[in-house]
Motif scaffolding. Structure first.
Motif, mmCIF file in Angstrom:
data_model
loop_
_atom_site.group_PDB
_atom_site.id
_atom_site.type_symbol
_atom_site.label_atom_id
_atom_site.label_comp_id
_atom_site.label_asym_id
_atom_site.label_seq_id
_atom_site.Cartn_x
_atom_site.Cartn_y
_atom_site.Cartn_z
ATOM 1 N N VAL A 4 55.122 33.088 40.132
ATOM 2 C CA VAL A 4 54.089 33.555 39.215
ATOM 3 C C VAL A 4 54.327 32.925 37.850
ATOM 4 O O VAL A 4 55.478 32.767 37.422
ATOM 5 C CB VAL A 4 54.105 35.096 39.068
ATOM 6 C CG1 VAL A 4 53.104 35.557 38.004
ATOM 7 C CG2 VAL A 4 53.782 35.777 40.388
ATOM 8 N N PRO A 23 49.743 31.808 41.350
ATOM 9 C CA PRO A 23 49.292 32.977 40.603
ATOM 10 C C PRO A 23 49.590 32.863 39.107
ATOM 11 O O PRO A 23 50.697 32.480 38.709
ATOM 12 C CB PRO A 23 50.081 34.131 41.232
ATOM 13 C CG PRO A 23 50.397 33.653 42.618
ATOM 14 C CD PRO A 23 50.635 32.185 42.476
ATOM 15 N N ILE A 61 49.142 34.934 35.303
ATOM 16 C CA ILE A 61 48.790 36.071 34.453
ATOM 17 C C ILE A 61 48.818 35.586 33.008
ATOM 18 O O ILE A 61 49.837 35.070 32.548
ATOM 19 C CB ILE A 61 49.772 37.242 34.619
ATOM 20 C CG1 ILE A 61 49.758 37.759 36.054
ATOM 21 C CG2 ILE A 61 49.430 38.372 33.643
ATOM 22 C CD1 ILE A 61 50.771 38.869 36.324
ATOM 23 N N ASP A 105 44.455 34.848 37.204
ATOM 24 C CA ASP A 105 44.234 35.928 38.158
ATOM 25 C C ASP A 105 44.212 37.294 37.486
ATOM 26 O O ASP A 105 43.597 38.231 37.998
ATOM 27 C CB ASP A 105 45.344 35.927 39.213
ATOM 28 C CG ASP A 105 45.352 34.658 40.040
ATOM 29 O OD1 ASP A 105 44.545 34.567 40.979
ATOM 30 O OD2 ASP A 105 46.152 33.757 39.743
ATOM 31 N N ASP A 106 44.896 37.414 36.349
ATOM 32 C CA ASP A 106 45.038 38.707 35.698
ATOM 33 C C ASP A 106 45.402 38.452 34.241
ATOM 34 O O ASP A 106 45.630 37.306 33.829
ATOM 35 C CB ASP A 106 46.129 39.531 36.391
ATOM 36 C CG ASP A 106 46.004 41.025 36.143
ATOM 37 O OD1 ASP A 106 45.201 41.427 35.271
ATOM 38 O OD2 ASP A 106 46.717 41.802 36.808
ATOM 39 N N ARG A 116 51.954 44.732 37.680
ATOM 40 C CA ARG A 116 50.897 43.739 37.897
ATOM 41 C C ARG A 116 51.437 42.512 38.621
ATOM 42 O O ARG A 116 50.757 41.926 39.476
ATOM 43 C CB ARG A 116 50.284 43.347 36.558
ATOM 44 C CG ARG A 116 49.548 44.498 35.893
ATOM 45 C CD ARG A 116 48.646 44.016 34.779
ATOM 46 N NE ARG A 116 48.026 45.158 34.099
ATOM 47 C CZ ARG A 116 46.960 45.066 33.337
ATOM 48 N NH1 ARG A 116 46.385 43.899 33.147
ATOM 49 N NH2 ARG A 116 46.455 46.143 32.749
ATOM 50 N N LEU A 165 50.148 41.189 42.250
ATOM 51 C CA LEU A 165 49.681 39.813 42.399
ATOM 52 C C LEU A 165 50.449 39.091 43.494
ATOM 53 O O LEU A 165 49.867 38.346 44.291
ATOM 54 C CB LEU A 165 49.831 39.082 41.056
ATOM 55 C CG LEU A 165 49.384 37.629 40.977
ATOM 56 C CD1 LEU A 165 47.959 37.472 41.476
ATOM 57 C CD2 LEU A 165 49.512 37.118 39.555
ATOM 58 N N ARG A 206 49.154 40.063 47.016
ATOM 59 C CA ARG A 206 47.901 39.461 47.485
ATOM 60 C C ARG A 206 47.967 37.949 47.520
ATOM 61 O O ARG A 206 47.068 37.313 48.057
ATOM 62 C CB ARG A 206 46.729 39.922 46.622
ATOM 63 C CG ARG A 206 46.691 39.415 45.206
ATOM 64 C CD ARG A 206 45.406 39.903 44.529
ATOM 65 N NE ARG A 206 45.308 39.484 43.150
ATOM 66 C CZ ARG A 206 45.761 40.159 42.117
ATOM 67 N NH1 ARG A 206 46.385 41.307 42.303
ATOM 68 N NH2 ARG A 206 45.633 39.708 40.886
ATOM 69 N N SER A 207 49.029 37.357 46.966
ATOM 70 C CA SER A 207 49.128 35.898 46.983
ATOM 71 C C SER A 207 49.751 35.379 48.265
ATOM 72 O O SER A 207 49.749 34.174 48.510
ATOM 73 C CB SER A 207 49.962 35.407 45.786
ATOM 74 O OG SER A 207 51.339 35.733 45.956
ATOM 75 N N THR A 232 43.404 35.350 44.997
ATOM 76 C CA THR A 232 42.676 36.508 44.485
ATOM 77 C C THR A 232 41.215 36.455 44.898
ATOM 78 O O THR A 232 40.635 37.463 45.319
ATOM 79 C CB THR A 232 42.794 36.580 42.956
ATOM 80 O OG1 THR A 232 44.171 36.722 42.602
ATOM 81 C CG2 THR A 232 42.015 37.765 42.397
ATOM 82 N N TRP A 253 43.366 44.172 43.070
ATOM 83 C CA TRP A 253 44.399 44.019 42.043
ATOM 84 C C TRP A 253 45.507 45.061 42.170
ATOM 85 O O TRP A 253 46.570 44.900 41.591
ATOM 86 C CB TRP A 253 43.771 44.043 40.650
ATOM 87 C CG TRP A 253 43.151 42.731 40.309
ATOM 88 C CD1 TRP A 253 43.744 41.682 39.656
ATOM 89 C CD2 TRP A 253 41.823 42.306 40.613
ATOM 90 N NE1 TRP A 253 42.866 40.632 39.553
ATOM 91 C CE2 TRP A 253 41.666 40.991 40.135
ATOM 92 C CE3 TRP A 253 40.737 42.908 41.254
ATOM 93 C CZ2 TRP A 253 40.487 40.268 40.257
ATOM 94 C CZ3 TRP A 253 39.559 42.190 41.395
ATOM 95 C CH2 TRP A 253 39.448 40.884 40.899
ATOM 96 N N HIS A 304 35.727 37.260 38.200
ATOM 97 C CA HIS A 304 36.123 36.727 39.506
ATOM 98 C C HIS A 304 34.938 36.653 40.460
ATOM 99 O O HIS A 304 34.845 35.716 41.262
ATOM 100 C CB HIS A 304 37.253 37.572 40.096
ATOM 101 C CG HIS A 304 38.609 37.158 39.626
ATOM 102 N ND1 HIS A 304 39.139 37.571 38.434
ATOM 103 C CD2 HIS A 304 39.535 36.323 40.181
ATOM 104 C CE1 HIS A 304 40.341 37.041 38.272
ATOM 105 N NE2 HIS A 304 40.589 36.277 39.315
#
Length: 256
Positions: A69, A95, A97, A117-118, A132, A136, A139-140, A180, A206, A220
């Motif tokens: 990440v 990913p 953020i 993604d966030d 968070r 992430l 879901r990645s 995502t 999320w 998104h």
């Protein structure tokens, strides 16, 4: 000229001579105090952190270090965070953020439109950030569930994370979605034509309570429409249900 790479905190030394199996975080922020504080806090949360001070250093680090990440400050010297985000997103679906000092719509939306993604806003609460990151990461990673789903003429292969368009009677063409975006489309497709509320989508995709902030979702959805709709400005596959949420059409709906 790119400045020499001088990380503030290197991935933690493997314990007992074994490889470090922790998730690896690249932190990009030009404020040394923030780098140090977040590196220590995320280490306590069980992550291995590699921290650098500029976008140029980040791109160099990613060329030599495995990363799970990226935490990316938007306000960077030289190459700013938006440019770095666009470069990373053009290269793949790692990913991302973004970190922003302001919660106003324009800056947050710009970061999300660039491919993040966030997002988190300063001052950063370490526990919230860790939650968070974990959401992430979940879901990645590809699902082990097999099978396929359809949204109109768009085919989703769940176990492979593949998306193909069967439009126009020609051979199917691949569509690249970030993890995502893929998860979002899966959640809509799984609803089988029913409306999914914004709150449910935020929670399912999320994995976090966003307290009514739907900018993350709406951006998104817009990015997803650009990739799968014949005309993103007049969507026919992912529909907005005013006051409720979003609905994806089924395969039969698109062919009737």
């Amino acid at each position: 000229m790119t400045p020499p790479l001088q990380p503030d905190s290197v991935v933690a030394t493997p314990r007992d001579g074994l490889p470090d199996a922790r998730d690896r975080i690249l932190l990009v922020d030009d404020d040394g105090r923030i780098r140090q504080a977040l590196s220590l806090a995320l280490d306590d949360e069980g992550f291995a952190v590699w921290a650098v001070a500029s976008g140029e250093q980040a791109l160099a680090a990613l060329g030599r270090e495995n990363t799970d990440v990226v935490l990316l400050d938007l306000m960077l010297p030289g190459m700013d965070g938006l440019a770095v985000c666009r470069r990373l997103r053009a290269q793949g679906d790692l990913p991302i953020i973004i970190i922003t000092a302001r919660s106003d719509s324009s800056e947050v939306i710009a970061g999300l439109e660039a491919g993040a993604d966030d997002y988190v806003t300063k001052p950063i609460v370490a526990g919230e950030l860790a939650a968070r990151i974990r959401a992430l990461l979940r879901r990645s990673r590809p699902t082990t569930d097999g099978g396929e789903l359809w949204v109109g003429d768009i085919e989703l292969r769940l176990d492979q994370g593949l998306v193909r368009c069967h439009r126009g009677g020609s051979d199917p063409t691949g569509i690249h979605l970030t993890r995502t975006e893929f998860r979002l489309l899966v959640e809509l497709a799984t609803a089988e034509g029913k409306v999914v509320t914004r709150e449910d989508l935020l929670r399912r995709v999320w994995g976090y309570d966003y307290l009514g902030d739907t900018r993350l979702l709406d951006v998104h959805v817009r990015r997803l429409r650009v990739k799968i709709e014949p005309d993103p400005d007049a969507p026919t596959l992912v529909l907005t249900v005013r006051g409720a949420g979003y609905r994806a059409v089924g395969r039969a709906d698109a062919t009737d």
